[in-house]
Design a protein around this motif. Structure first.
Motif, PDB file in Angstrom:
ATOM      1  N   LEU A 150      -1.577 -34.453 -45.495  1.00 13.31           N
ATOM      2  CA  LEU A 150      -0.873 -34.532 -44.842  1.00 13.31           C
ATOM      3  C   LEU A 150      -0.040 -33.270 -43.901  1.00 13.31           C
ATOM      4  CD1 LEU A 150      -0.706 -34.115 -49.149  1.00 13.31           C
ATOM      5  CD2 LEU A 150       0.036 -36.066 -47.820  1.00 13.31           C
ATOM      6  N   LEU A 151      -0.542 -32.775 -43.462  1.00 16.19           N
ATOM      7  CA  LEU A 151       0.317 -32.064 -42.525  1.00 16.19           C
ATOM      8  C   LEU A 151       0.521 -32.502 -41.599  1.00 16.19           C
ATOM      9  CD1 LEU A 151      -0.843 -27.899 -43.941  1.00 16.19           C
ATOM     10  CD2 LEU A 151       1.354 -29.226 -43.947  1.00 16.19           C
ATOM     11  N   THR A 152      -1.032 -32.870 -41.190  1.00 14.91           N
ATOM     12  CA  THR A 152      -1.293 -33.829 -39.615  1.00 14.91           C
ATOM     13  C   THR A 152      -0.565 -35.279 -39.398  1.00 14.91           C
ATOM     14  OG1 THR A 152      -3.539 -34.335 -40.158  1.00 14.91           O
ATOM     15  CG2 THR A 152      -3.090 -32.275 -38.856  1.00 14.91           C
ATOM     16  N   ARG A 153      -1.222 -35.705 -40.703  1.00 14.40           N
ATOM     17  CA  ARG A 153      -0.792 -37.387 -40.819  1.00 14.40           C
ATOM     18  C   ARG A 153       0.312 -37.448 -41.570  1.00 14.40           C
ATOM     19  NH1 ARG A 153      -6.409 -38.904 -39.707  1.00 14.40           N
ATOM     20  NH2 ARG A 153      -6.295 -38.041 -37.763  1.00 14.40           N
ATOM     21  N   SER A 154       1.016 -37.421 -41.921  1.00 14.67           N
ATOM     22  CA  SER A 154       2.790 -37.627 -42.446  1.00 14.67           C
ATOM     23  C   SER A 154       3.613 -37.171 -42.202  1.00 14.67           C
ATOM     24  CB  SER A 154       2.111 -37.294 -43.900  1.00 14.67           C
ATOM     25  OG  SER A 154       2.824 -35.874 -44.351  1.00 14.67           O
ATOM     26  N   PRO A 155       4.869 -36.868 -42.643  1.00 14.29           N
ATOM     27  CA  PRO A 155       5.104 -36.629 -42.023  1.00 14.29           C
ATOM     28  C   PRO A 155       6.253 -35.309 -42.352  1.00 14.29           C
ATOM     29  CG  PRO A 155       6.445 -38.817 -42.976  1.00 14.29           C
ATOM     30  CD  PRO A 155       4.917 -38.517 -43.378  1.00 14.29           C
ATOM     31  N   LEU A 156       5.293 -35.115 -43.735  1.00 13.60           N
ATOM     32  CA  LEU A 156       5.611 -33.721 -44.002  1.00 13.60           C
ATOM     33  C   LEU A 156       5.616 -32.222 -43.628  1.00 13.60           C
ATOM     34  CD1 LEU A 156       4.494 -34.950 -47.735  1.00 13.60           C
ATOM     35  CD2 LEU A 156       5.651 -33.848 -46.942  1.00 13.60           C
ATOM     36  N   GLY A 157       4.508 -33.302 -42.266  1.00 10.84           N
ATOM     37  CA  GLY A 157       4.584 -32.056 -40.983  1.00 10.84           C
ATOM     38  C   GLY A 157       5.123 -31.587 -40.158  1.00 10.84           C
ATOM     39  N   GLY A 158       6.318 -32.348 -39.712  1.00  6.13           N
ATOM     40  CA  GLY A 158       7.526 -32.107 -39.728  1.00  6.13           C
ATOM     41  C   GLY A 158       8.660 -30.897 -40.350  1.00  6.13           C
ATOM     42  N   LEU A 159       8.262 -31.758 -41.613  1.00  5.42           N
ATOM     43  CA  LEU A 159       9.104 -31.272 -42.463  1.00  5.42           C
ATOM     44  C   LEU A 159       8.910 -29.600 -42.278  1.00  5.42           C
ATOM     45  CD1 LEU A 159      11.295 -32.195 -44.211  1.00  5.42           C
ATOM     46  CD2 LEU A 159      10.179 -32.618 -46.022  1.00  5.42           C
ATOM     47  N   VAL A 160       7.413 -29.572 -42.530  1.00  2.88           N
ATOM     48  CA  VAL A 160       7.295 -28.222 -42.781  1.00  2.88           C
ATOM     49  C   VAL A 160       7.544 -27.689 -41.886  1.00  2.88           C
ATOM     50  CG1 VAL A 160       5.340 -26.556 -42.248  1.00  2.88           C
ATOM     51  CG2 VAL A 160       5.189 -28.729 -44.767  1.00  2.88           C
ATOM     52  N   ARG A 161       7.366 -27.817 -40.267  1.00 10.88           N
ATOM     53  CA  ARG A 161       7.546 -27.322 -39.555  1.00 10.88           C
ATOM     54  C   ARG A 161       9.525 -26.854 -38.995  1.00 10.88           C
ATOM     55  NH1 ARG A 161       3.846 -29.958 -36.547  1.00 10.88           N
ATOM     56  NH2 ARG A 161       4.990 -32.007 -36.303  1.00 10.88           N
ATOM     57  N   TRP A 162      10.224 -28.297 -39.907  1.00  7.73           N
ATOM     58  CA  TRP A 162      11.475 -27.697 -39.394  1.00  7.73           C
ATOM     59  C   TRP A 162      11.802 -26.393 -40.718  1.00  7.73           C
ATOM     60  CZ3 TRP A 162      15.176 -28.639 -43.408  1.00  7.73           C
ATOM     61  CH2 TRP A 162      16.268 -29.022 -43.054  1.00  7.73           C
ATOM     62  N   VAL A 163      11.179 -26.639 -41.907  1.00  3.07           N
ATOM     63  CA  VAL A 163      11.840 -25.263 -42.743  1.00  3.07           C
ATOM     64  C   VAL A 163      11.504 -24.508 -41.642  1.00  3.07           C
ATOM     65  CG1 VAL A 163      11.014 -24.452 -44.931  1.00  3.07           C
ATOM     66  CG2 VAL A 163      11.774 -26.997 -44.600  1.00  3.07           C
ATOM     67  N   ALA A 164      10.279 -24.607 -41.514  1.00  2.26           N
ATOM     68  CA  ALA A 164       9.470 -22.499 -40.567  1.00  2.26           C
ATOM     69  C   ALA A 164      10.248 -22.804 -39.894  1.00  2.26           C
ATOM     70  CB  ALA A 164       8.284 -23.227 -39.971  1.00  2.26           C
ATOM     71  N   ALA A 165      11.589 -23.077 -39.075  1.00  2.00           N
ATOM     72  CA  ALA A 165      12.121 -23.470 -38.338  1.00  2.00           C
ATOM     73  C   ALA A 165      13.669 -22.709 -38.525  1.00  2.00           C
ATOM     74  CB  ALA A 165      11.963 -23.834 -36.521  1.00  2.00           C
ATOM     75  N   ILE A 166      13.671 -22.981 -39.599  1.00  2.00           N
ATOM     76  CA  ILE A 166      15.061 -22.940 -39.649  1.00  2.00           C
ATOM     77  C   ILE A 166      15.437 -21.175 -39.418  1.00  2.00           C
ATOM     78  CG2 ILE A 166      16.403 -22.783 -42.196  1.00  2.00           C
ATOM     79  CD1 ILE A 166      15.829 -25.405 -43.102  1.00  2.00           C
ATOM     80  N   LYS A 167      16.049 -20.621 -39.609  1.00  2.00           N
ATOM     81  CA  LYS A 167      17.074 -19.352 -39.653  1.00  2.00           C
ATOM     82  C   LYS A 167      17.072 -19.392 -40.539  1.00  2.00           C
ATOM     83  CE  LYS A 167      18.929 -16.071 -36.326  1.00  2.00           C
ATOM     84  NZ  LYS A 167      19.420 -15.378 -34.605  1.00  2.00           N
ATOM     85  N   ALA A 168      16.545 -18.409 -41.016  1.00  2.00           N
ATOM     86  CA  ALA A 168      16.904 -18.027 -43.138  1.00  2.00           C
ATOM     87  C   ALA A 168      15.822 -17.450 -43.166  1.00  2.00           C
ATOM     88  CB  ALA A 168      16.946 -19.145 -43.872  1.00  2.00           C
ATOM     89  N   SER A 169      15.959 -16.260 -44.555  1.00  2.00           N
ATOM     90  CA  SER A 169      14.940 -15.249 -45.326  1.00  2.00           C
ATOM     91  C   SER A 169      13.841 -16.220 -45.863  1.00  2.00           C
ATOM     92  CB  SER A 169      15.503 -13.969 -45.905  1.00  2.00           C
ATOM     93  OG  SER A 169      16.338 -14.673 -46.961  1.00  2.00           O
ATOM     94  N   VAL A 170      12.488 -15.693 -45.846  1.00  2.00           N
ATOM     95  CA  VAL A 170      12.149 -15.896 -46.881  1.00  2.00           C
ATOM     96  C   VAL A 170      12.568 -16.106 -48.896  1.00  2.00           C
ATOM     97  CG1 VAL A 170       9.910 -15.695 -47.995  1.00  2.00           C
ATOM     98  CG2 VAL A 170       9.980 -15.572 -45.871  1.00  2.00           C
ATOM     99  N   HIS A 171      13.630 -15.633 -48.637  1.00  2.00           N
ATOM    100  CA  HIS A 171      14.417 -15.279 -49.904  1.00  2.00           C
ATOM    101  C   HIS A 171      15.166 -16.069 -50.314  1.00  2.00           C
ATOM    102  CE1 HIS A 171      17.812 -13.579 -52.440  1.00  2.00           C
ATOM    103  NE2 HIS A 171      16.634 -13.645 -53.168  1.00  2.00           N
ATOM    104  N   GLY A 172      15.354 -16.608 -48.688  1.00  2.00           N
ATOM    105  CA  GLY A 172      16.786 -17.691 -48.364  1.00  2.00           C
ATOM    106  C   GLY A 172      15.873 -18.830 -48.829  1.00  2.00           C
ATOM    107  N   LYS A 173      14.963 -19.628 -47.910  1.00  2.00           N
ATOM    108  CA  LYS A 173      14.740 -20.352 -48.541  1.00  2.00           C
ATOM    109  C   LYS A 173      14.144 -20.814 -50.025  1.00  2.00           C
ATOM    110  CE  LYS A 173      13.468 -20.756 -43.962  1.00  2.00           C
ATOM    111  NZ  LYS A 173      11.925 -20.597 -43.022  1.00  2.00           N
ATOM    112  N   LEU A 174      13.872 -20.079 -50.491  1.00  2.00           N
ATOM    113  CA  LEU A 174      13.212 -19.607 -51.449  1.00  2.00           C
ATOM    114  C   LEU A 174      14.264 -20.509 -52.859  1.00  2.00           C
ATOM    115  CD1 LEU A 174      10.312 -17.266 -52.758  1.00  2.00           C
ATOM    116  CD2 LEU A 174       9.880 -19.892 -52.010  1.00  2.00           C
ATOM    117  N   LEU A 175      15.429 -19.509 -52.042  1.00  2.00           N
ATOM    118  CA  LEU A 175      16.405 -20.198 -53.000  1.00  2.00           C
ATOM    119  C   LEU A 175      16.695 -21.145 -52.858  1.00  2.00           C
ATOM    120  CD1 LEU A 175      18.037 -17.898 -54.987  1.00  2.00           C
ATOM    121  CD2 LEU A 175      19.291 -17.301 -53.403  1.00  2.00           C
TER     122      LEU A 175
END
Lengths: 553, 124
Positions: free
Chosen positions: A30-55
């Motif tokens: 899922l992480l390497t062959r699907s767009p989810l990988g890109g999404l994960v990277r995108w979420v990781a790169a969002i400039k927000a705290s872990v708390h903010g992302k979860l919320l």
């Protein structure tokens, strides 16, 4: 290790986990062959705290749930309205049927009046007419606008029918039954049939309406079911997606950190950790890189220091070896002239060179005594030097405690006899063969007994050895001058004798007790003294019955 | 004079002189060497009846010389007394290992040395 091979695979978040189980394989796919990988990277790169992302994730799901709930409520309320409409239609149909019934009754009563030629039944007709009118009024009240016209027509027709009934009643009263019957046939029947038609039309309309409502409710039911099911599925998928993306945007940097720390633990300080996260994990990765650099720096300086230490240690070892060799040579070099001095004196005193004049015998004996004392000093100093240099090693062998004590007793018996002291040495029963360095143990006992004899003018010196469990306890007591309390602590130090005045009287090297203590400790034993000034002293030392590890102090 | 021959290998002239004077009044004949190498050479040439070997010698140590003499069939049977240093533990063992018949700690008593020689090699 070079910089190239040291750096972790790449800065990409999705690289490190090597899939092993099927679950991990799915995640890896899922992480390497699907767009989810890109999404994960995108979420990781969002400039927000872990708390903010979860919320944000939770809020999104919660909002959707609320939306779907609102939609459901709306559908339910719509369905309930339609149900109400259906109920009302039902009621109207019921009333229409009641009207039909009232109409039929009116017909019936009219016929009865004609048959019985009595106008009393006309009252019944009026009653039915009232029922008809009341019901019609109710129907009108609940009617839809398009039905009003039909109802008014019914009312008009009923009014007409009632007039006809009144006419019929009058005719009956007047006895004109024939005419009445004619009127009934010509006018009342057609009127009633008309009303009947109208009511039937009304009922038909209501039935049609009910059918339409029913099918609409059924369709709404179906649509609602589809909507709810698809919303629930969509919601579930969204929750899964958000859960996956957010959690893996956290898990991946943790996994990378794990790999990175393993590298650091292996000593690969050139490794760096690179994650796209701009949250706490990103900050953590930056800290870890900093830590690794610091560790690298520390490691380098430590390494340098340890090399320096090793170099120093080697130098020290060489110096120590040189010292040890020097001691060995010195020992022999000092002994060689001593050998000649003591040897010649002995030969002179043995009169190998002829008779010794009596007045020379005393100075010659003095030379011999002092020569022997000098030799003892040399031996003690060399022993001590070897111990201090850590080059003294015990030569472990099995020995008999009895033999050791006997050696000491025979060597020093003459001295005791000369001084007129009582001298007894004994060993406890059944002491087994012991393991230690018998030469050094003999030297220890010799030192203690020698001291006891030296510092005792009257009385006795006793030596006693006994077994105490796994240990041997040696005890040397005398009735000598004793040791002042304040000196008891220092007695085992180097060059310690009770005071200089005594030293002058009792010659000794002042090293014997120190050497004895060191030999005892090398065996893993302990030495101590109990003494009372003027009453005498008792020296104790214990040794393991079988010395195993030799400790060099 | 057909007395038994004793070889003393020692580099200190006073000790040599002492033993020379000690044995002068006995039937033993003393021959001398002042270093390890000449000690071995003299022993092989003269084949003495007993050898006194100091442990510390120039050119070759007394222990090495003892080992060489023990290895040579001509001298293998000759009793050798090795003179050791008292304070060095292990010297006795080293002397035994090298093949010494007996050992004496330096400084030795001339009286005891003569007794040891007599025990190993009767004067007559």
């Amino acid at each position: 290790m070079s910089k190239e091979e040291a750096t972790l695979p790449d800065g990409d978040l999705i690289s490190s986990p090597a899939p092993s189980g099927w679950e991990e394989r799915i995640v890896h796919f899922l992480l390497t062959r699907s767009p989810l990988g890109g999404l994960v990277r995108w979420v990781a790169a969002i400039k927000a705290s872990v708390h903010g992302k979860l919320l944000a994730g939770y809020l999104l799901v919660t909002l959707l749930v609320i939306g779907i709930g609102a939609l459901s409520l709306q559908t339910i309320s719509k369905m309930s309205t339609q149900g109400q409409l259906l109920d009302e239609a039902h009621e109207r149909v019921h009333w229409s049927q009641e009207i039909q019934h009232a109409l039929a009754m009116q017909m019936n009563f009219t016929a009865m009046a004609l048959l019985l030629k009595s106008e009393t039944t006309v009252e019944n007709i009026l009653r039915e007419n009232n029922r008809f009118n009341n019901t019609l009024a109710r129907l009108e009240k609940a009617a839809q606008p398009e039905e009003i016209e039909l109802i008014q027509r019914i009312r008009a027709a009923q009014g007409e029918a009632l007039t006809t009934v009144a006419d019929i009643a009058n005719l009956i009263r007047d006895g004109k039954v024939e005419e009445a019957m004619q009127l009934q046939h010509s006018k009342q029947y057609p009127l009633y049939r008309r009303i009947e038609d109208f009511v039937t039309q009304l009922v038909e309309r209501e039935r049609n309406k009910m059918d339409r409502l029913r099918s609409s409710v059924a369709a709404a039911d179906r649509n609602t079911l589809i909507l709810m099911a698809s919303s629930a599925a969509a919601l579930m998928l969204l929750a899964l997606l958000l859960g996956f993306v957010i959690s893996w945007s956290f898990i991946l940097p943790v996994q990378k950190a794990h790999g990175f720390l393993s590298e650091v633990a292996k000593g690969n300080f050139a490794a760096t950790i690179d994650v796209p996260n701009r949250d706490e994990f990103g900050a953590l990765a930056a800290h870890m890189n900093h830590m690794s650099q610091e560790l690298h720096r520390l490691y380098d300086s430590q390494h340098q220091a340890s090399q320096e230490l090793q170099r120093l240690n080697e130098q020290l070892q060489q110096a120590s070896k040189a010292k040890s060799n020097f001691l060995a040579n010195m020992s022999h070099e000092l002994r060689t002239p001593m050998n000649a001095i003591l040897g010649f004196v002995e030969m002179v005193l043995d009169e190998i060179y002829g008779e010794v004049p009596p007045h020379l015998r005393e100075p010659l004996t003095d030379i011999q005594t002092n020569g022997k004392h000098l030799l003892r000093l040399i031996n003690d100093v060399l022993d001590l030097s070897k111990i201090e240099a850590g080059r003294m090693e015990l030569v472990l062998a099995e020995y008999s405690v009895q033999d050791v004590v006997e050696t000491v007793r025979t060597s020093l018996q003459s001295l005791a006899l000369e001084k007129g002291l009582e001298f007894a040495a004994a060993v406890g029963d059944n002491i087994p063969v012991a393991l230690g360095d018998p030469k050094r143990i003999t030297q220890c006992l010799m030192n203690l007994v020698g001291n006891a004899l030296k510092f005792t003018k009257h009385g006795r010196v006793t030596v006693w050895v006994e077994q105490q469990g796994e240990n041997l306890l040696f005890r040397v007591s005398d009735t000598g001058i004793g040791i002042p309390k304040e000196e008891l602590e220092n007695i085992f130090g180097e060059f310690q004798q009770v005071d200089t005045a005594i030293t002058r009287e009792f010659t000794g090297t002042g090293l014997g007790l120190n050497i004895t203590k060191k030999f005892v400790e090398m065996h893993g034993g302990r030495i101590w003294v109990e003494s009372e000034l003027g009453q005498g002293s008792t020296f104790f030392f214990n040794l393991p019955l079988r010395t195993t590890a030799v400790e060099v102090t | 004079m057909s007395g038994k021959t004793v070889l003393y290998v020692e580099d200190n002239e006073f000790n040599l002189k002492m033993v020379r004077q000690l044995l002068a009044r006995t039937a033993y004949r003393l021959i001398e060497a002042t270093d390890g190498e000449s000690g071995v050479a003299t022993a092989l040439k003269e084949l003495p009846d007993l050898i006194l070997m100091d442990i510390q010698l120039p050119k070759m140590s007394g222990l090495e010389a003892t080992r060489q003499l023990r290895a040579d069939p001509k001298t293998a049977a000759i009793p050798i007394i090795v003179i050791t240093s008292f304070a060095l533990s292990g010297d006795d063992q080293k002397a035994k290992d090298a093949g010494a018949t007996a050992y004496m700690a330096k400084p030795y008593s001339p009286r005891e040395l003569l007794q040891t020689i007599r025990n190993l090699l009767p004067e007559q």
